[in-house]
Design a protein around this motif. Structure first.
Motif, PDB file in Angstrom:
ATOM      1  N   ILE A  39      91.421  59.104 -24.598  1.00 35.24           N
ATOM      2  CA  ILE A  39      90.025  58.867 -24.226  1.00 35.24           C
ATOM      3  C   ILE A  39      89.219  58.427 -25.442  1.00 35.24           C
ATOM      4  O   ILE A  39      88.428  57.495 -25.385  1.00 35.24           O
ATOM      5  N   ILE A  40      89.467  59.109 -26.558  1.00 35.63           N
ATOM      6  CA  ILE A  40      88.710  58.760 -27.763  1.00 35.63           C
ATOM      7  C   ILE A  40      89.172  57.422 -28.319  1.00 35.63           C
ATOM      8  O   ILE A  40      88.399  56.702 -28.933  1.00 35.63           O
ATOM      9  N   GLY A  41      90.414  57.099 -28.052  1.00 34.23           N
ATOM     10  CA  GLY A  41      91.007  55.877 -28.584  1.00 34.23           C
ATOM     11  C   GLY A  41      90.082  54.680 -28.611  1.00 34.23           C
ATOM     12  O   GLY A  41      90.018  53.947 -29.600  1.00 34.23           O
ATOM     13  N   GLU A  42      89.348  54.483 -27.550  1.00 37.88           N
ATOM     14  CA  GLU A  42      88.457  53.327 -27.486  1.00 37.88           C
ATOM     15  C   GLU A  42      87.093  53.631 -28.093  1.00 37.88           C
ATOM     16  O   GLU A  42      86.178  52.817 -28.022  1.00 37.88           O
ATOM     17  N   GLY A  43      86.962  54.828 -28.649  1.00 42.43           N
ATOM     18  CA  GLY A  43      85.680  55.182 -29.250  1.00 42.43           C
ATOM     19  C   GLY A  43      84.792  55.897 -28.264  1.00 42.43           C
ATOM     20  O   GLY A  43      84.767  55.568 -27.085  1.00 42.43           O
ATOM     21  N   LEU A  44      84.104  56.909 -28.741  1.00 46.45           N
ATOM     22  CA  LEU A  44      83.204  57.650 -27.861  1.00 46.45           C
ATOM     23  C   LEU A  44      81.838  56.981 -27.864  1.00 46.45           C
ATOM     24  O   LEU A  44      81.323  56.623 -28.917  1.00 46.45           O
ATOM     25  N   PRO A  45      81.261  56.800 -26.690  1.00 48.79           N
ATOM     26  CA  PRO A  45      79.930  56.180 -26.629  1.00 48.79           C
ATOM     27  C   PRO A  45      78.833  57.205 -26.905  1.00 48.79           C
ATOM     28  O   PRO A  45      79.064  58.408 -26.792  1.00 48.79           O
ATOM     29  N   ASP A  46      77.673  56.715 -27.270  1.00 48.18           N
ATOM     30  CA  ASP A  46      76.520  57.604 -27.389  1.00 48.18           C
ATOM     31  C   ASP A  46      76.226  58.201 -26.017  1.00 48.18           C
ATOM     32  O   ASP A  46      76.518  57.589 -24.994  1.00 48.18           O
ATOM     33  N   VAL A  47      75.662  59.388 -26.024  1.00 48.95           N
ATOM     34  CA  VAL A  47      75.393  60.011 -24.726  1.00 48.95           C
ATOM     35  C   VAL A  47      73.911  60.279 -24.531  1.00 48.95           C
ATOM     36  O   VAL A  47      73.198  60.646 -25.466  1.00 48.95           O
ATOM     37  N   SER A  48      73.499  60.089 -23.308  1.00 52.20           N
ATOM     38  CA  SER A  48      72.137  60.418 -22.929  1.00 52.20           C
ATOM     39  C   SER A  48      71.981  61.929 -23.053  1.00 52.20           C
ATOM     40  O   SER A  48      72.797  62.677 -22.552  1.00 52.20           O
ATOM     41  N   PHE A  49      70.960  62.348 -23.773  1.00 56.07           N
ATOM     42  CA  PHE A  49      70.910  63.766 -24.130  1.00 56.07           C
ATOM     43  C   PHE A  49      69.686  64.501 -23.617  1.00 56.07           C
ATOM     44  O   PHE A  49      69.470  65.663 -23.939  1.00 56.07           O
ATOM     45  N   SER A  50      68.884  63.804 -22.816  1.00 56.17           N
ATOM     46  CA  SER A  50      67.713  64.494 -22.257  1.00 56.17           C
ATOM     47  C   SER A  50      67.273  63.810 -20.973  1.00 56.17           C
ATOM     48  O   SER A  50      67.735  62.725 -20.646  1.00 56.17           O
ATOM     49  N   ARG A  51      66.382  64.447 -20.279  1.00 55.13           N
ATOM     50  CA  ARG A  51      65.824  63.916 -19.041  1.00 55.13           C
ATOM     51  C   ARG A  51      64.321  64.132 -19.051  1.00 55.13           C
ATOM     52  O   ARG A  51      63.860  65.143 -19.578  1.00 55.13           O
ATOM     53  N   PRO A  52      63.592  63.197 -18.442  1.00 52.23           N
ATOM     54  CA  PRO A  52      62.152  63.445 -18.341  1.00 52.23           C
ATOM     55  C   PRO A  52      61.900  64.684 -17.495  1.00 52.23           C
ATOM     56  O   PRO A  52      62.576  64.892 -16.485  1.00 52.23           O
ATOM     57  N   ASN A  53      60.972  65.447 -17.937  1.00 52.18           N
ATOM     58  CA  ASN A  53      60.548  66.633 -17.223  1.00 52.18           C
ATOM     59  C   ASN A  53      60.241  66.340 -15.755  1.00 52.18           C
ATOM     60  O   ASN A  53      60.499  67.142 -14.870  1.00 52.18           O
ATOM     61  N   SER A  54      59.696  65.171 -15.516  1.00 59.93           N
ATOM     62  CA  SER A  54      59.276  64.815 -14.159  1.00 59.93           C
ATOM     63  C   SER A  54      60.488  64.685 -13.232  1.00 59.93           C
ATOM     64  O   SER A  54      60.402  64.932 -12.039  1.00 59.93           O
ATOM     65  N   MET A  55      61.618  64.298 -13.805  1.00 59.38           N
ATOM     66  CA  MET A  55      62.832  64.159 -13.009  1.00 59.38           C
ATOM     67  C   MET A  55      63.562  65.485 -12.894  1.00 59.38           C
ATOM     68  O   MET A  55      64.176  65.784 -11.885  1.00 59.38           O
ATOM     69  N   LEU A  56      63.572  66.216 -13.985  1.00 60.05           N
ATOM     70  CA  LEU A  56      64.337  67.460 -14.027  1.00 60.05           C
ATOM     71  C   LEU A  56      63.523  68.550 -14.688  1.00 60.05           C
ATOM     72  O   LEU A  56      63.488  68.674 -15.899  1.00 60.05           O
ATOM     73  N   PRO A  57      62.854  69.332 -13.884  1.00 60.30           N
ATOM     74  CA  PRO A  57      61.977  70.345 -14.454  1.00 60.30           C
ATOM     75  C   PRO A  57      62.697  71.629 -14.864  1.00 60.30           C
ATOM     76  O   PRO A  57      62.073  72.530 -15.388  1.00 60.30           O
ATOM     77  N   TRP A  58      64.017  71.707 -14.631  1.00 65.97           N
ATOM     78  CA  TRP A  58      64.698  72.977 -14.857  1.00 65.97           C
ATOM     79  C   TRP A  58      65.684  72.844 -16.017  1.00 65.97           C
ATOM     80  O   TRP A  58      66.831  72.433 -15.828  1.00 65.97           O
ATOM     81  N   GLY A  59      65.198  73.143 -17.225  1.00 69.09           N
ATOM     82  CA  GLY A  59      66.060  73.025 -18.384  1.00 69.09           C
ATOM     83  C   GLY A  59      65.342  73.480 -19.641  1.00 69.09           C
ATOM     84  O   GLY A  59      64.225  74.000 -19.587  1.00 69.09           O
ATOM     85  N   VAL A  60      66.017  73.303 -20.760  1.00 67.57           N
ATOM     86  CA  VAL A  60      65.431  73.698 -22.040  1.00 67.57           C
ATOM     87  C   VAL A  60      64.594  72.533 -22.579  1.00 67.57           C
ATOM     88  O   VAL A  60      65.100  71.427 -22.705  1.00 67.57           O
ATOM     89  N   PRO A  61      63.330  72.793 -22.898  1.00 67.96           N
ATOM     90  CA  PRO A  61      62.474  71.713 -23.405  1.00 67.96           C
ATOM     91  C   PRO A  61      63.010  71.151 -24.726  1.00 67.96           C
ATOM     92  O   PRO A  61      63.519  71.886 -25.555  1.00 67.96           O
TER      93      PRO A  61
END
Length: 519
Positions: free
Chosen positions: A198-220
């Motif tokens: 899986i890593i062979g082709e390189g790991l992509p950057d990952v989306s690491f947050s969500r707008p509060n408006s979309m997902l209100p249940w998480g760590v700010p």
RNA sequence: CGCGGGGUGGAGCAGUGGUAGCUCGCAAGGCUCAUAACCUUGAGGCCGGUGGUUCGAGUCCACCCCCCGCAACCA
């Protein structure tokens, strides 16, 4: 200095109630924790629950509960499960704990500070995806049917949202090398190859947050209240927040210094990429040490089929522990399911193993030997035998060495198979030496044979104690003080040396360990 | 041509170059201390198929066939 041993399970997602697969993970980790405690090491065993994310938020809404109410209720079931299985965890982390949230924010900050200006490890970007209003979630193109959401039969909208990204790509090569060189050891080998692929082709950057408006249940997100952390960022950090990575408490910081890095992260095969990829990247970015091992177990099928709610074949661990006892369930999960491969849970096999291994081989051996000793010597040990029965397939020290090696290779099934060999050898020794005949002809010889059998059973119980602790304790209790395995350094090693039982010791016969099942 | 895992006596599995093993089940015998438990012996396998490498392959190589995951609840 006393060696430390930190073992974790994955944290369970509390969207639903526990099932047998997570039970197995708890039990496997418990064996490691108990084993290392008996070796005299300073052990910390952590498990817990993952309580944020969109699915939780939505399920709670469906049930007309607040998310907090729902996770409180479900997390309790997982806590109950640790009790139901005699799990010896030292801590139960919940990602909704304030301590955890602070720790998750702390590692985020460390990561955000890393990197040169303009190329920080965490950066703001735009996430583009197909959003289904009905689902209130992003859907993948490959899941669409004729361009429509398969559930709501409507085309999703192309949405853009601002969020933060983690520059995982920066660490890709480094992570690969750590795994290749076993500095981060992924067990078994097949899973190591898989992740390297899986890593062979390189790991992509990952989306690491969500707008509060979309997902209100998480760590700010620290410094940006309009965003909450991606659940995996929040969840993975439990491995350090649970041992005090959150900053403002001296005692907790001390604990972090003692136990980090973890010796073992125990996980299921589906989440390997998050642990061997994202999590390692996070640690590197935050300047923290990386764990030594990732042990990966397989999945459990139910009666040969994949467990699913729709098929109604989900195995409820509580049902079995309540009906048959804790240790039979632990034993089955450890011995009948291959430690790192998929296995099957079938009631028929469960009952078969209960009968043959536990009731017959082990329970009956203990019962018959103690009965004889009571009958012939009023329960006393009258003469020491200098060596183990010659009927063992290999010298006892060699078998014990293999037992240790198996556990250290995360092959718990093999370790138990070795113990079963000893049980069989015990029963065989009874047949060959015929104590009932010796009782009429040679009391001296009889005393030696009884010592061999009693000592063998004691060693079997010691070997079993990380696996089926309640049963092991019951057996060892029949030896009184001499059966105790001290937690002192080298406790296990000492207990496994032949000849610990003293002459003149008074034994107590117990009840049959595993009563015959009526059905 | 997607990726991965797997195909070994009735069932479940081990076995990575040198006479095919284990557990359960089955059959026969033995024993009586014991939870109708225990012990011994036996029956049962051309190790998915074909070709190749090798003195020698379940074990290495190539091709082919079949099964299971890779969408969801979920480890």
């Amino acid at each position: 200095m006393q060696k430390s041993f930190f073992v974790t399970t994955s944290i369970a997602y509390v969207n639903s109630v526990p099932h047998i697969g997570f039970a197995m993970e708890l039990v496997q980790a418990d064996v490691l924790a108990r084993y290392h405690r008996l070796k005299g090491e300073k052990v910390f065993y952590e498990t817990g629950t993952d309580e944020h994310g969109i699915k939780i938020f939505r399920t709670a809404a469906d049930l007309s509960m607040t998310p907090q109410e729902m996770v409180d209720k479900n997390a309790q079931r997982f806590r109950d499960l640790t009790k139901a299985l005699s799990i010896s965890n030292d801590f139960f982390v919940r990602t909704t704990n304030p301590d955890h949230k602070r720790g998750a924010q702390k590692i985020w900050q460390k990561m955000a500070e890393n990197g040169e200006d303009g190329k920080k490890d965490i950066y703001k970007g735009t996430y583009e995806g197909l959003y289904c209003v009905g689902c209130e979630a992003y859907v993948l193109e490959k899941d669409l049917v004729d361009g429509n959401c398969s559930i709501h039969k409507k085309p999703p909208e192309l949405l853009k949202e601002d969020n933060y990204f983690f520059r995982l790509s920066k660490y890709s090569a480094q992570i690969k090398e750590l795994i290749e060189t076993d500095k981060l050891k992924v067990v078994p080998e097949a899973r190591k190859n898989e992740i390297l692929n899986i890593i062979g082709e390189g790991l992509p950057d990952v989306s690491f947050s969500r707008p509060n408006s979309m997902l209100p249940w998480g760590v700010p997100v620290p410094g940006d209240e309009s965003q909450v952390m991606y659940v995996w960022c929040d969840a993975l950090s439990n491995y350090i927040t649970g041992i005090g990575y959150n900053g403002d408490n001296e005692e907790q910081n001390e604990m972090f210094k003692t136990f980090w890095p973890a010796q073992v992260h125990l996980i299921g095969k589906d989440i390997l990429r998050f642990h061997a990829g994202v999590w390692i990247g996070m640690l590197l970015s935050a300047g923290l040490a990386i764990p030594e091992n990732i042990y990966v177990h397989g999945f459990i099928t139910s009666e040969g089929q994949k467990m699913s709610k729709s098929l109604g074949n989900v195995v409820d661990p509580f049902e079995f522990t309540e009906k048959y006892g804790i240790d039979p369930v632990r034993y089955y999960l450890l011995k009948e399911i291959p430690t790192t491969d998929d296995g099957d849970f079938s009631k028929e096999r469960f009952l078969g193993v209960y009968g043959s291994d536990l009731a017959n081989s082990l329970g009956n051996l203990v019962y018959r030997v103690f009965s004889m000793n009571e009958k012939y010597f009023e329960g006393k040990i009258v003469k020491k035998a200098l060596s183990a029965p010659a009927t063992l397939t290999a010298p006892l020290p060699e078998l014990i060495a293999r037992y240790h090696a198996s556990i250290n290779d995360f092959d718990l099934k093999s370790a138990l198979e070795l113990v079963v060999k000893l049980m069989n050898a015990g029963n065989e020794h009874v047949e060959i030496s015929k104590p009932w005949a010796l009782a009429k002809t040679d009391m001296d010889k009889l005393a030696e044979v009884m010592y061999q059998l009693l000592e063998l059973i004691r060693i079997i119980a010691v070997l079993l104690s990380p696996f089926i602790p309640t049963t092991a304790e019951k057996i060892l209790a029949q030896y009184g003080e001499s059966g105790k395995v001290s937690d002192a350094v080298g406790g296990l090693d000492t207990a496994l040396i032949w000849g610990q039982l003293p002459e003149g010791l008074q034994l107590t016969k117990g009840e049959p360990l595993f009563p015959r099942l009526e059905e």
